[in-house]
Design a protein around this motif. Structure first.
Motif: not given
Length: 243
Positions: A20, A22, A35, A38-39, A42, A54
């Protein structure tokens, strides 16, 4: 996540690696709303057995340019070669970033340019190096532009050789104009059902596609080998040497 009994046991994707990137404009440790989204993805991947790497691009010294190593073109330093090594090791690449003026961030543009700068690198089958991998994207903002940004990112990734599975993008935007960002208290971002659904679908479709490609040994290498083409062996042309 609860799996309806009609779907059977939730699939596992052990052995896959996802990267990933960012592309926020905020350096660590400043809070990145991107983020936060993204979390979510993930977490789903790790729960399914995927290893995750990451990268917050702005934390690294990435030179501007379209060559694999810009120190060979006058730049005093460039961390991109090391980052490229991490990205090319991954079966799945997710580019994530904010929306500014309805478009992708400058950091996102730089990352895509540097990926493009590596497009001449070939794998051991003579294909472009990014073949056999899948790509997707995540976007956040408090203005319009999710679909426009996703179109640019996904087109760029497929042009480089990534496979784009169905529904390979997800995003969140708040009310148009100035307002709360994804992680701000009361934004409704983390609870938004539309965003959570699309993020889940994107995540699983990336894992499914990556697993299928891995099981198949990569993307089939016929009619797409740059090394063979350059050697004069061209499929569907009058050339008996192609095999």
């Amino acid at each position: 996540m609860t799996i309806p009994s009609s779907l059977g046991t939730a699939p596992r994707f052990d052995g896959l690696l996802a990267a990933f990137v960012n592309c926020t404009l905020k350096r660590s440790p400043e809070v990145s709303n991107t983020q936060g989204l993204i979390d979510r993805s993930v977490g789903l991947m790790r729960d399914a057995g995927v290893a995750v790497d990451e990268i917050r691009a702005v934390d690294h010294d990435i030179a501007t340019g379209v060559y694999p190593d810009m120190t060979e073109h006058g730049w005093p330093s460039d961390e991109w070669p090391q980052l490229y090594g991490r990205i090319i090791a991954a079966d799945i690449l997710v580019l994530a970033g904010p929306i500014w003026l309805g478009d992708n961030s400058s950091v996102m543009k730089k990352v895509i340019e540097r990926l493009y700068g590596c497009s001449s690198i070939l794998n051991d089958r003579g294909q472009y190096a990014f073949y056999g991998r899948v790509g997707g994207c995540l976007l956040t903002g408090n203005e319009d532009g999710v679909k426009h940004c996703a179109m640019n990112i996904l087109y760029s990734l497929q042009h480089l050789g990534y496979v784009i599975p169905p529904q390979a993008d997800a995003g969140w935007i708040g009310e148009a104009g100035p307002g709360p960002s994804y992680l701000d208290e009361g934004s409704g971002g983390p609870e938004n059902d539309f965003t959570n659904r699309n993020t889940t679908f994107m995540t699983y479709n990336l894992m499914h596609a990556a697993a299928m490609l891995k099981e198949a040994g990569g993307f089939p290498a016929y009619g797409n080998q740059r090394s063979e083409w350059d050697a004069g062996c061209r499929p569907d042309f009058a050339n008996p040497d192609y095999r």
